[in-house]
Motif scaffolding. Structure first.
Motif, mmCIF file in Angstrom:
data_model
loop_
_atom_site.group_PDB
_atom_site.id
_atom_site.type_symbol
_atom_site.label_atom_id
_atom_site.label_comp_id
_atom_site.label_asym_id
_atom_site.label_seq_id
_atom_site.Cartn_x
_atom_site.Cartn_y
_atom_site.Cartn_z
ATOM 1 N N ASP A 131 -0.562 16.182 0.500
ATOM 2 C CA ASP A 131 -0.632 15.364 -0.709
ATOM 3 C C ASP A 131 -0.477 13.874 -0.393
ATOM 4 O OD1 ASP A 131 -1.135 17.467 -2.275
ATOM 5 O OD2 ASP A 131 0.753 17.459 -3.381
ATOM 6 N N ASN A 143 -5.146 13.542 11.220
ATOM 7 C CA ASN A 143 -3.721 13.488 10.899
ATOM 8 C C ASN A 143 -3.404 14.081 9.545
ATOM 9 O OD1 ASN A 143 -1.958 12.550 12.845
ATOM 10 N ND2 ASN A 143 -2.797 10.484 12.698
ATOM 11 N N ASP A 144 -4.451 14.453 8.779
ATOM 12 C CA ASP A 144 -4.274 14.926 7.418
ATOM 13 C C ASP A 144 -4.380 16.449 7.408
ATOM 14 O OD1 ASP A 144 -4.374 15.523 4.779
ATOM 15 O OD2 ASP A 144 -5.894 14.039 4.247
ATOM 16 N N PRO A 145 -3.301 17.164 7.033
ATOM 17 C CA PRO A 145 -3.382 18.628 7.035
ATOM 18 C C PRO A 145 -4.256 19.194 5.921
ATOM 19 C CG PRO A 145 -1.162 17.891 6.452
ATOM 20 C CD PRO A 145 -1.979 16.662 6.660
ATOM 21 N N ALA A 146 -4.704 18.356 4.971
ATOM 22 C CA ALA A 146 -5.540 18.846 3.875
ATOM 23 C C ALA A 146 -6.950 19.115 4.379
ATOM 24 C CB ALA A 146 -5.587 17.818 2.751
ATOM 25 N N TYR A 192 -15.351 12.554 5.120
ATOM 26 C CA TYR A 192 -13.950 12.328 5.418
ATOM 27 C C TYR A 192 -13.574 12.980 6.744
ATOM 28 C CZ TYR A 192 -8.880 12.137 4.667
ATOM 29 O OH TYR A 192 -7.533 11.892 4.777
ATOM 30 N N ILE A 197 6.872 11.186 -5.807
ATOM 31 C CA ILE A 197 7.299 10.558 -4.555
ATOM 32 C C ILE A 197 6.304 9.463 -4.187
ATOM 33 C CG2 ILE A 197 7.614 10.903 -2.070
ATOM 34 C CD1 ILE A 197 8.834 13.559 -2.636
ATOM 35 N N ARG A 227 -5.479 18.100 -2.544
ATOM 36 C CA ARG A 227 -4.718 16.885 -2.821
ATOM 37 C C ARG A 227 -5.278 16.134 -4.022
ATOM 38 N NH1 ARG A 227 -4.494 14.086 1.828
ATOM 39 N NH2 ARG A 227 -6.613 13.326 1.755
ATOM 40 N N PRO A 228 -4.444 15.778 -4.993
ATOM 41 C CA PRO A 228 -4.922 14.905 -6.054
ATOM 42 C C PRO A 228 -4.916 13.453 -5.575
ATOM 43 C CG PRO A 228 -2.650 15.514 -6.474
ATOM 44 C CD PRO A 228 -3.029 16.168 -5.168
ATOM 45 N N GLN A 280 0.837 -1.200 0.000
ATOM 46 C CA GLN A 280 0.000 0.000 0.000
ATOM 47 C C GLN A 280 0.870 1.248 0.000
ATOM 48 O OE1 GLN A 280 -3.182 0.063 2.822
ATOM 49 N NE2 GLN A 280 -3.306 -2.169 2.849
ATOM 50 N N VAL A 281 0.686 2.095 -1.001
ATOM 51 C CA VAL A 281 1.546 3.270 -1.120
ATOM 52 C C VAL A 281 0.729 4.559 -1.213
ATOM 53 C CG1 VAL A 281 3.319 1.922 -2.302
ATOM 54 C CG2 VAL A 281 1.679 3.230 -3.643
ATOM 55 N N ALA A 282 1.393 5.662 -0.844
ATOM 56 C CA ALA A 282 0.843 6.998 -1.063
ATOM 57 C C ALA A 282 1.729 7.682 -2.092
ATOM 58 C CB ALA A 282 0.834 7.792 0.238
ATOM 59 N N VAL A 283 1.117 8.399 -3.025
ATOM 60 C CA VAL A 283 1.861 8.987 -4.133
ATOM 61 C C VAL A 283 1.649 10.499 -4.167
ATOM 62 C CG1 VAL A 283 2.233 8.901 -6.617
ATOM 63 C CG2 VAL A 283 1.412 6.881 -5.442
ATOM 64 N N ALA A 284 2.733 11.247 -4.412
ATOM 65 C CA ALA A 284 2.619 12.696 -4.587
ATOM 66 C C ALA A 284 3.468 13.119 -5.770
ATOM 67 C CB ALA A 284 3.079 13.426 -3.331
ATOM 68 N N ASP A 285 3.018 14.142 -6.487
ATOM 69 C CA ASP A 285 3.805 14.754 -7.549
ATOM 70 C C ASP A 285 4.177 16.148 -7.056
ATOM 71 O OD1 ASP A 285 4.946 15.819 -9.742
ATOM 72 O OD2 ASP A 285 3.159 15.812 -10.998
ATOM 73 N N MET A 293 8.906 15.778 -9.680
ATOM 74 C CA MET A 293 9.378 14.612 -8.954
ATOM 75 C C MET A 293 8.175 13.850 -8.390
ATOM 76 S SD MET A 293 11.615 14.453 -5.420
ATOM 77 C CE MET A 293 12.028 16.159 -5.598
ATOM 78 N N ARG A 349 -3.163 3.244 -1.012
ATOM 79 C CA ARG A 349 -3.391 2.964 0.405
ATOM 80 C C ARG A 349 -4.885 2.781 0.680
ATOM 81 N NH1 ARG A 349 -1.229 7.392 4.361
ATOM 82 N NH2 ARG A 349 -1.536 8.479 2.413
ATOM 83 N N ASN A 401 -10.170 12.957 9.109
ATOM 84 C CA ASN A 401 -8.814 12.483 9.378
ATOM 85 C C ASN A 401 -8.000 13.588 10.029
ATOM 86 O OD1 ASN A 401 -6.321 11.346 9.467
ATOM 87 N ND2 ASN A 401 -6.180 10.873 7.286
ATOM 88 N N VAL A 449 5.574 6.629 -1.266
ATOM 89 C CA VAL A 449 5.964 6.058 0.026
ATOM 90 C C VAL A 449 5.100 4.836 0.320
ATOM 91 C CG1 VAL A 449 6.866 8.174 1.046
ATOM 92 C CG2 VAL A 449 4.476 7.626 1.329
#
Lengths: 360, 128
Positions: free
Chosen positions: B45, A318-321, A314, B3, A204-205, A114-119, B1, A302, A316, B5
């Motif tokens: 993000d 822990n999520d700053p968004a 939603y 990323i 967040r996308p 399980q991953v989290a992805v950001a650009d 870039m 995730r 959460n 995780v």
């Protein structure tokens, strides 16, 4: 009146029917699934049953609306769209629960990374704000305001403030506040939507774990198109409000004329938003991009189902968004663990109430 | 870039973030002077805690790879073309390489395989 209601029900029914095809393939009915499960027969089955139920509900509500109209009572007629929305939501929630149960029972996520992805590019070089498009609603508000200032000395002593089916049901003495209540609403709408357009680029996308670069590209195009559609809607809403304001300055007593001029431009604006939603899909999931190619394997987004309540809320901490993509639907929703979300909600409720109190 | 995780991994997320930035610099996707997102934006993000990102950025700052300024936020401080490493870096890096190579040998990996793997990675600019 009944014709407008039936049209609204048919339109909402079509959107509800189409929605499973407009959301991300890895988020069927708001349930996160790994990429290798997106074509699972259980999902197809849920979709078929959901569409059958939505069709049945639409036909049922159209029938009930027809019966209610014959009684000539206005109060139950207003409840028809509300009842319809509740019923279609029940269809969705049933499919959502069903899929969640299947996912857990067959452990769809076991063996997946399980991953989290950001650009980071979306933050360091965000999509440019479409200023030229934003200028149109500003000019419309400015024109209404200017027209009002010129017309003000010549207005009648009493101004129509509110219409019902029989005509004007609330008049007010001419003061700057009562004469410009429509302009005030225009300003509130325009400020809110211009700000929203700036904020969505920072939201967040929901990128795909199996195609980060491609989904980031699609998201950029989705944001650009959605911003422009929202600005078209803003301009259309301002035209509606401005036209109704002009009619009230002219002392129009015809409720039908006010209803038509008030709704038609706004419906055109909603059409623009709907067109982008259908063409692009949530987060651009229906767009095709040359870059990126889905990576096969054990990688999956995730599993964040337990942060979403009642299929769409939603929470959460822990999520700053504070603005996040909807799980089921097009556009964005709020993180209700974030204070800014509550501030925005409070503002949305307070502004119309304040405008109304100020113009009483 | 881009990323990515792994949230289920034993490796802490701040460590993964730091590793991904180092890899991006090595691969040339992040160059000296390139801005990085603010801690708040990157945390939002990835839907992770802001302190996790701050910890990763602080680690990168101490390693001399990222510069943190109050005005422009986090900026990539050096890349492959920024000249020779800081004194002391090579000795420290060699010590860590020793452990990594010892792991391979003690698990019976053939030294030629180790060399071939290292040379392939170096030629790809350690891109995955």
């Amino acid at each position: 009146m009944i014709a407008i209601q039936l049209a609204v029900v048919v339109l909402l029914g079509s959107v509800a029917w189409a929605m499973p095809s407009l959301t991300k393939p890895t988020l069927p009915f708001g349930v996160r699934v790994p990429p290798d499960r997106q074509h699972d027969p259980a999902i197809d089955r849920a979709r078929r049953q959901y569409r059958l139920a939505v069709t049945a509900v639409t036909v049922l509500v159209l029938g009930v609306a027809g019966l209610v109209d014959r009684t000539g009572d206005a109060a139950p007629a207003a409840l028809v769209p509300l009842g319809f929305v509740l019923l279609t939501w029940t269809c969705y929630y049933r499919a959502h629960r069903q899929l969640r149960a299947v996912k857990h029972e067959h452990a769809w996520y076991s063996g997946h990374r399980q991953v989290a992805v950001a650009d980071t590019g979306l933050r360091t070089a965000p999509p440019a704000y479409p200023w030229a498009w934003a200028l149109v609603p500003v000019v419309i508000v400015g024109a209404t305001l200017t027209g009002g200032i010129i017309a003000y000395p010549h207005l009648a002593a009493r101004i129509p403030m509110h219409y019902s089916s029989s005509g004007v049901d609330r008049w007010a003495d001419r003061t700057p506040l009562t004469a410009f209540s429509g302009v005030l609403t225009q300003v509130a709408l325009t400020v809110l939507l211009l700000w929203l357009c700036a904020t969505v680029t920072r939201s967040r996308p929901d990128l795909d774990a199996d195609d980060p670069a491609g989904s980031a590209d699609r998201y950029r195009r989705f944001v650009g198109q959605m911003q422009r559609a929202l600005l078209v809607l803003t301009a259309a809403g301002d035209v509606s409000l401005g036209a109704v304001q002009a009619l009230s300055w002219a002392g129009t007593r015809s409720a039908a004329l006010v209803t038509v001029t008030g709704t038609v431009p706004t419906l055109v604006g909603l059409g623009a938003v709907l067109a982008v939603a259908v063409r692009a899909g949530q987060g651009g999931s229906r767009l095709r991009t040359p870059t990126g190619a889905p990576r096969a394997g054990d990688i999956a987004d995730r599993d964040d189902d337990d942060r979403w309540y009642a299929g769409g809320l939603y929470v959460n901490p822990n999520d700053p968004a504070f603005l996040v993509p909807k799980r089921y639907g097009i556009g964005w929703t709020l993180n209700f663990a974030h204070p800014a979300a509550w501030l925005l909600l409070a503002a949305l409720i307070a502004v119309p109430i304040l405008v109304r109190i100020a113009t009483r | 870039m881009i990323i990515v995780v792994d949230v289920g991994s034993d490796v802490p997320i701040y460590q993964q973030l730091r590793d991904r930035v180092v890899e991006a610099i090595a691969a040339g996707t992040a160059r000296q002077g390139d801005p990085l997102p603010s801690t708040r934006a990157l945390a939002a993000d990835l839907a992770i805690n802001m302190h996790t990102v701050a910890k990763a950025y602080d680690l990168l700052r101490r390693e001399g790879l990222v510069q943190l300024t109050r005005r422009s936020g986090a900026v990539v401080a050096r890349d492959r073309d920024s000249g020779p490493p800081e004194p002391g870096f090579v000795a420290d890096w060699q010590a860590r390489t020793r452990v990594l190579l010892a792991e391979a040998l003690s698990h019976g990996v053939d030294p030629d395989t180790v060399l071939a793997h290292c040379s392939r990675l170096l030629h790809q600019g350690v891109e995955s």
